[in-house]
Design a protein around this motif. Structure first.
Motif, PDB file in Angstrom:
ATOM      1  N   ASN A   1       0.801  -1.235   0.000  1.00 52.48           N
ATOM      2  CA  ASN A   1       0.000   0.000   0.000  1.00 52.48           C
ATOM      3  C   ASN A   1       0.834   1.287   0.000  1.00 52.48           C
TER       4      ASN A   1
ATOM      5  N   SER B   1       2.162   5.045  -0.857  1.00 56.01           N
ATOM      6  CA  SER B   1       1.559   6.294  -1.311  1.00 56.01           C
ATOM      7  C   SER B   1       1.931   6.505  -2.774  1.00 56.01           C
ATOM      8  N   GLN B   2       1.276   7.457  -3.435  1.00 58.77           N
ATOM      9  CA  GLN B   2       1.601   7.715  -4.838  1.00 58.77           C
ATOM     10  C   GLN B   2       3.049   8.171  -4.980  1.00 58.77           C
TER      11      GLN B   2
ATOM     12  N   ASN C   1      -2.126   4.356  -8.620  1.00 59.41           N
ATOM     13  CA  ASN C   1      -2.045   4.299  -7.168  1.00 59.41           C
ATOM     14  C   ASN C   1      -3.402   4.056  -6.524  1.00 59.41           C
TER      15      ASN C   1
END
Length: 252
Positions: free
Chosen positions: A165, A167-168, A244
């Motif tokens: 997971n 972040s962008q 994302n």
């Protein structure tokens, strides 16, 4: 005579039904994936992710932290380069020829991913069935935390790690480091239950990333489902924001 005719008609109907069931079974992969992709990657729960990280050794954590540190340094250096702010970003692909192998079974997206990456890095690779056995693939799919150790066992050019997971920003930094700095492919797991902004809906699928734009605005995917349905491409681009929004992990 009438009873005999009825029996023959009944027997013929059974034969036709049996033939249809056999044909439908043979075509199950294509029929079931029309509009939605089969689930081939197991999506881990937060507890399972925590358990995975808790089980890592000190050396494994040291390797992970070092790779993240280097990727962040590269990102900082990139941010200082004014040339990256030009109007037209440039796509950077891994050098040479990359071949994406189409998955041979509905739950083989991760074995196909592993085969494509190892083939690129070493010039040879095992069959998807053998890779699936090594990864522990079952009817539910493959645990994505098995991909990095598998890749590391097959080559020494790149030390791959699993990141859940991201972040962008982190996603872009990690994939940029692999593709541009290490000149090697990365992988992404996705979940997209609605199919929005994608070719299909999926509850768990593995992809290869073989190109990224120098401003990290777009990513190019190589898809093991390429060619299994009309309009499902082997290679395509998505914006980093879209990617994302469906990303569950990267192996980089």
């Amino acid at each position: 005579m009438k009873k005999t005719k009825r029996f023959l008609c009944f027997l013929l109907a059974l034969i036709m039904l049996s033939s249809f069931v056999t044909y439908a079974s043979a075509e199950a992969f294509n029929a079931e994936t029309k509009g939605s992709a089969p689930a081939g990657e197991i999506v881990l729960s937060p507890t399972e992710i925590d358990d995975y990280y808790s089980g890592l050794t000190k050396d494994e954590w040291a390797n992970i932290n070092e790779k993240i540190r280097i990727a962040e340094e590269v990102a900082e250096e990139l941010a200082t380069q004014t040339s990256i702010t030009r109007a037209t970003p440039t796509k950077i692909s891994i050098p040479g020829t990359f071949n994406m192998y189409q998955q041979t079974k509905s739950n083989y997206c991760l074995p196909a991913t592993a085969k494509s990456m190892v083939q690129y890095l070493t010039g040879s690779s095992d069959s998807q069935a053998t890779i699936a056995s090594d990864l522990g693939t079952d009817a539910n799919g493959t645990d994505p935390t098995t991909l990095a150790p598998y890749l590391n066992s097959k080559q020494s050019t790149v030390y791959y790690i699993y990141s859940a997971n991201p972040s962008q920003t982190a996603m872009g930094n990690y994939l940029y480091h692999d593709i541009v700095t290490m000149q090697s492919p990365g992988s992404m797991g996705i979940v997209n239950t609605t199919g929005a902004n994608w070719h299909y809906a999926t509850t768990g699928h593995s992809l290869v990333v073989n190109a990224i734009y120098d401003d990290k605005s777009k990513i190019q995917f190589a898809d093991p489902l390429g060619g299994t349905q009309s309009g499902w491409a082997y290679y395509y681009e998505k914006t980093a924001a879209v990617a994302n929004s469906v990303c569950t992990r990267v192996v980089w």
